[in-house]
Design a protein around this motif. Structure first.
Motif, PDB file in Angstrom:
ATOM      1  N   ARG A 180       0.834  -1.202   0.000  1.00  0.00           N
ATOM      2  CA  ARG A 180       0.000   0.000   0.000  1.00  0.00           C
ATOM      3  C   ARG A 180       0.867   1.249   0.000  1.00  0.00           C
ATOM      4  NH1 ARG A 180      -2.595  -3.971   2.731  1.00  0.00           N
ATOM      5  NH2 ARG A 180      -4.874  -4.190   2.437  1.00  0.00           N
ATOM      6  N   GLU A 181       1.973   1.202   0.732  1.00  0.00           N
ATOM      7  CA  GLU A 181       2.860   2.366   0.804  1.00  0.00           C
ATOM      8  C   GLU A 181       3.473   2.675  -0.561  1.00  0.00           C
ATOM      9  OE1 GLU A 181       2.127   0.751   4.704  1.00  0.00           O
ATOM     10  OE2 GLU A 181       2.907  -0.222   2.883  1.00  0.00           O
ATOM     11  N   ARG A 182       3.856   1.637  -1.278  1.00  0.00           N
ATOM     12  CA  ARG A 182       4.425   1.858  -2.613  1.00  0.00           C
ATOM     13  C   ARG A 182       3.376   2.426  -3.558  1.00  0.00           C
ATOM     14  NH1 ARG A 182       7.279  -2.714  -6.489  1.00  0.00           N
ATOM     15  NH2 ARG A 182       7.161  -1.531  -8.435  1.00  0.00           N
ATOM     16  N   LEU A 183       2.174   1.892  -3.521  1.00  0.00           N
ATOM     17  CA  LEU A 183       1.111   2.397  -4.390  1.00  0.00           C
ATOM     18  C   LEU A 183       0.751   3.830  -4.029  1.00  0.00           C
ATOM     19  CD1 LEU A 183      -1.110  -0.806  -4.508  1.00  0.00           C
ATOM     20  CD2 LEU A 183       0.252   0.138  -6.391  1.00  0.00           C
ATOM     21  N   LEU A 184       0.723   4.119  -2.744  1.00  0.00           N
ATOM     22  CA  LEU A 184       0.418   5.477  -2.299  1.00  0.00           C
ATOM     23  C   LEU A 184       1.475   6.447  -2.816  1.00  0.00           C
ATOM     24  CD1 LEU A 184      -1.585   7.103  -0.479  1.00  0.00           C
ATOM     25  CD2 LEU A 184       0.082   6.822   1.355  1.00  0.00           C
ATOM     26  N   ALA A 185       2.740   6.073  -2.671  1.00  0.00           N
ATOM     27  CA  ALA A 185       3.826   6.943  -3.128  1.00  0.00           C
ATOM     28  C   ALA A 185       3.800   7.112  -4.637  1.00  0.00           C
ATOM     29  CB  ALA A 185       5.169   6.377  -2.681  1.00  0.00           C
ATOM     30  N   ALA A 186       3.494   6.035  -5.369  1.00  0.00           N
ATOM     31  CA  ALA A 186       3.518   6.085  -6.825  1.00  0.00           C
ATOM     32  C   ALA A 186       2.395   6.925  -7.399  1.00  0.00           C
ATOM     33  CB  ALA A 186       3.447   4.668  -7.392  1.00  0.00           C
ATOM     34  N   LEU A 187       1.230   6.863  -6.783  1.00  0.00           N
ATOM     35  CA  LEU A 187       0.050   7.497  -7.363  1.00  0.00           C
ATOM     36  C   LEU A 187      -0.357   8.802  -6.696  1.00  0.00           C
ATOM     37  CD1 LEU A 187      -2.082   4.291  -7.977  1.00  0.00           C
ATOM     38  CD2 LEU A 187      -0.566   5.471  -9.559  1.00  0.00           C
ATOM     39  N   TRP A 188      -0.050   8.936  -5.419  1.00  0.00           N
ATOM     40  CA  TRP A 188      -0.425  10.156  -4.705  1.00  0.00           C
ATOM     41  C   TRP A 188       0.779  11.029  -4.385  1.00  0.00           C
ATOM     42  CZ3 TRP A 188      -3.468   5.872  -4.383  1.00  0.00           C
ATOM     43  CH2 TRP A 188      -4.858   6.048  -4.451  1.00  0.00           C
ATOM     44  N   GLY A 189       1.968  10.451  -4.301  1.00  0.00           N
ATOM     45  CA  GLY A 189       3.165  11.202  -3.968  1.00  0.00           C
ATOM     46  C   GLY A 189       3.393  11.259  -2.474  1.00  0.00           C
ATOM     47  N   PHE A 190       4.646  11.408  -2.097  1.00  0.00           N
ATOM     48  CA  PHE A 190       5.011  11.405  -0.686  1.00  0.00           C
ATOM     49  C   PHE A 190       4.466  12.619   0.057  1.00  0.00           C
ATOM     50  CE2 PHE A 190       8.499   8.498  -2.030  1.00  0.00           C
ATOM     51  CZ  PHE A 190       8.170   7.455  -1.184  1.00  0.00           C
ATOM     52  N   GLU A 191       4.189  13.705  -0.655  1.00  0.00           N
ATOM     53  CA  GLU A 191       3.735  14.914   0.021  1.00  0.00           C
ATOM     54  C   GLU A 191       2.227  14.908   0.258  1.00  0.00           C
ATOM     55  OE1 GLU A 191       6.008  16.907   1.188  1.00  0.00           O
ATOM     56  OE2 GLU A 191       7.479  15.597   0.242  1.00  0.00           O
ATOM     57  N   SER A 192       1.553  13.904  -0.258  1.00  0.00           N
ATOM     58  CA  SER A 192       0.103  13.857  -0.120  1.00  0.00           C
ATOM     59  C   SER A 192      -0.295  13.612   1.326  1.00  0.00           C
ATOM     60  CB  SER A 192      -0.467  12.740  -1.001  1.00  0.00           C
ATOM     61  OG  SER A 192      -1.852  12.607  -0.801  1.00  0.00           O
ATOM     62  N   MET A 193      -1.459  14.172   1.714  1.00  0.00           N
ATOM     63  CA  MET A 193      -1.949  14.026   3.077  1.00  0.00           C
ATOM     64  C   MET A 193      -2.820  12.785   3.243  1.00  0.00           C
ATOM     65  SD  MET A 193      -0.575  16.488   4.667  1.00  0.00           S
ATOM     66  CE  MET A 193      -1.503  16.495   6.205  1.00  0.00           C
ATOM     67  N   VAL A 194      -3.083  12.059   2.156  1.00  0.00           N
ATOM     68  CA  VAL A 194      -3.951  10.897   2.253  1.00  0.00           C
ATOM     69  C   VAL A 194      -3.206   9.742   2.906  1.00  0.00           C
ATOM     70  CG1 VAL A 194      -5.287  11.588   0.241  1.00  0.00           C
ATOM     71  CG2 VAL A 194      -3.359  10.033  -0.043  1.00  0.00           C
ATOM     72  N   THR A 195      -3.959   8.762   3.394  1.00  0.00           N
ATOM     73  CA  THR A 195      -3.380   7.586   4.029  1.00  0.00           C
ATOM     74  C   THR A 195      -3.521   6.381   3.108  1.00  0.00           C
ATOM     75  OG1 THR A 195      -5.444   6.839   5.090  1.00  0.00           O
ATOM     76  CG2 THR A 195      -4.137   8.528   6.244  1.00  0.00           C
ATOM     77  N   THR A 196      -2.964   5.254   3.546  1.00  0.00           N
ATOM     78  CA  THR A 196      -3.040   4.042   2.729  1.00  0.00           C
ATOM     79  C   THR A 196      -4.469   3.552   2.557  1.00  0.00           C
ATOM     80  OG1 THR A 196      -2.565   2.713   4.706  1.00  0.00           O
ATOM     81  CG2 THR A 196      -0.700   3.280   3.286  1.00  0.00           C
ATOM     82  N   ARG A 197      -5.386   4.032   3.373  1.00  0.00           N
ATOM     83  CA  ARG A 197      -6.800   3.658   3.187  1.00  0.00           C
ATOM     84  C   ARG A 197      -7.307   4.132   1.825  1.00  0.00           C
ATOM     85  NH1 ARG A 197      -9.095  -0.272   5.130  1.00  0.00           N
ATOM     86  NH2 ARG A 197     -11.149   0.736   4.983  1.00  0.00           N
ATOM     87  N   ALA A 198      -6.701   5.194   1.301  1.00  0.00           N
ATOM     88  CA  ALA A 198      -7.097   5.673  -0.024  1.00  0.00           C
ATOM     89  C   ALA A 198      -6.841   4.603  -1.077  1.00  0.00           C
ATOM     90  CB  ALA A 198      -6.341   6.954  -0.364  1.00  0.00           C
ATOM     91  N   VAL A 199      -5.756   3.841  -0.919  1.00  0.00           N
ATOM     92  CA  VAL A 199      -5.468   2.745  -1.837  1.00  0.00           C
ATOM     93  C   VAL A 199      -6.560   1.681  -1.732  1.00  0.00           C
ATOM     94  CG1 VAL A 199      -3.831   0.918  -2.426  1.00  0.00           C
ATOM     95  CG2 VAL A 199      -2.992   3.174  -1.699  1.00  0.00           C
ATOM     96  N   ASP A 200      -6.928   1.318  -0.506  1.00  0.00           N
ATOM     97  CA  ASP A 200      -7.970   0.310  -0.300  1.00  0.00           C
ATOM     98  C   ASP A 200      -9.294   0.740  -0.943  1.00  0.00           C
ATOM     99  OD1 ASP A 200      -6.164  -1.198   1.205  1.00  0.00           O
ATOM    100  OD2 ASP A 200      -6.763  -0.232   3.074  1.00  0.00           O
ATOM    101  N   HIS A 201      -9.635   2.017  -0.817  1.00  0.00           N
ATOM    102  CA  HIS A 201     -10.885   2.505  -1.392  1.00  0.00           C
ATOM    103  C   HIS A 201     -10.879   2.395  -2.918  1.00  0.00           C
ATOM    104  CE1 HIS A 201     -12.190   3.655   2.484  1.00  0.00           C
ATOM    105  NE2 HIS A 201     -11.540   4.798   2.573  1.00  0.00           N
TER     106      HIS A 201
END
Length: 240
Positions: A180-201
């Motif tokens: 989830r962390e890799r997907l979050l970083a790849a699609l939302w970027g490290f500066e994004s305020m969203v959490t890994t739950r965004a990936v699950d959604h």
């Protein structure tokens, strides 16, 4: 010659080369180095590498320009780009230009090694990678990446922009465990305020739209305590 894959490591920071090259060699890879894109092209021309690991921000010829030069010459040697730029649009642009993967600095060398091995596993010598393909096909699922359009058994399916990007990333990395962390970083970027739950959604959205049963998945598989994996076979498709 050892028969091990040859990695051409390209970075203008000598400390990066001095630290990564021995690590990759201890991990069973052959390593050559270059300090900019022009030097990398010359080294690759003399002794073709199996994969290039290349910094983006370099003098003379940067990493993205290097990828464009290789692809315009019909050279589909896999390339993993390294950068300190965290914006998701920068990663998307690099992948669309023909890079095979993208890793943000600073990174764990073990993560880089895992990426290199995964890219080498799915690479077909002399052929464009899935990340360079305009159309991806898995069973009845067809994704036209250039048109940002997907169909399932010939019927259009509607995905939100993030879900569409997530499906694209999963399909260009088939069989690979993606945290989830890799997907979050790849699609939302490290500066994004969203959490890994965004990936699950967004995974839930993909499953709902594609009628993909999590208990018996055709496309997206959950790996307990790990993340997600695209479990369907993926091939390049033709436009039209």
């Amino acid at each position: 010659m050892t028969g091990a894959p040859l990695v051409l490591l390209v970075d203008d920071e000598q400390a990066i080369l001095d630290g990564l090259a021995p690590f990759l060699e201890r991990s069973g890879l052959e390593v050559a180095t270059a300090t900019d894109g022009e030097a990398a092209l010359a080294a690759h021309g003399r002794t073709p590498a199996d994969i290039l690991v290349c910094d983006v921000l370099m003098p003379r010829l940067d990493g993205r320009a290097l990828v464009r030069r290789l692809r315009s010459d019909g050279d589909w040697t896999p390339v993993v780009l390294l950068t300190q730029v965290g914006e998701s649009y920068e990663r998307s642009a690099a992948l669309e230009e023909g890079a095979d993967d993208y890793l943000n600095k600073p990174f764990d060398p073990q993560e880089l090694l895992a990426r290199v091995r995964a890219v080498l596993r799915r690479a077909v010598p002399g052929q464009p990678s899935l990340t360079a393909s305009d159309v991806l096909v898995s069973g009845g699922l067809r994704v036209d990446r250039a048109a940002r359009r997907a169909t399932l058994d010939g019927r259009p399916v509607a995905l939100t922009p993030k879900a569409s990007l997530l499906l694209d990333y999963l399909m260009t990395h088939p069989g690979e465990l993606l945290t989830r962390e890799r997907l979050l970083a790849a699609l939302w970027g490290f500066e994004s305020m969203v959490t890994t739950r965004a990936v699950d959604h967004r995974v839930a959205e993909i499953r709902r739209v594609l009628d993909d049963d999590p208990a018996a998945p055709r496309f997206v598989e959950t790996v307990p305590s790990g993340g997600y994996r695209f479990c369907g076979d993926v091939r390049r498709g033709a436009r039209g």
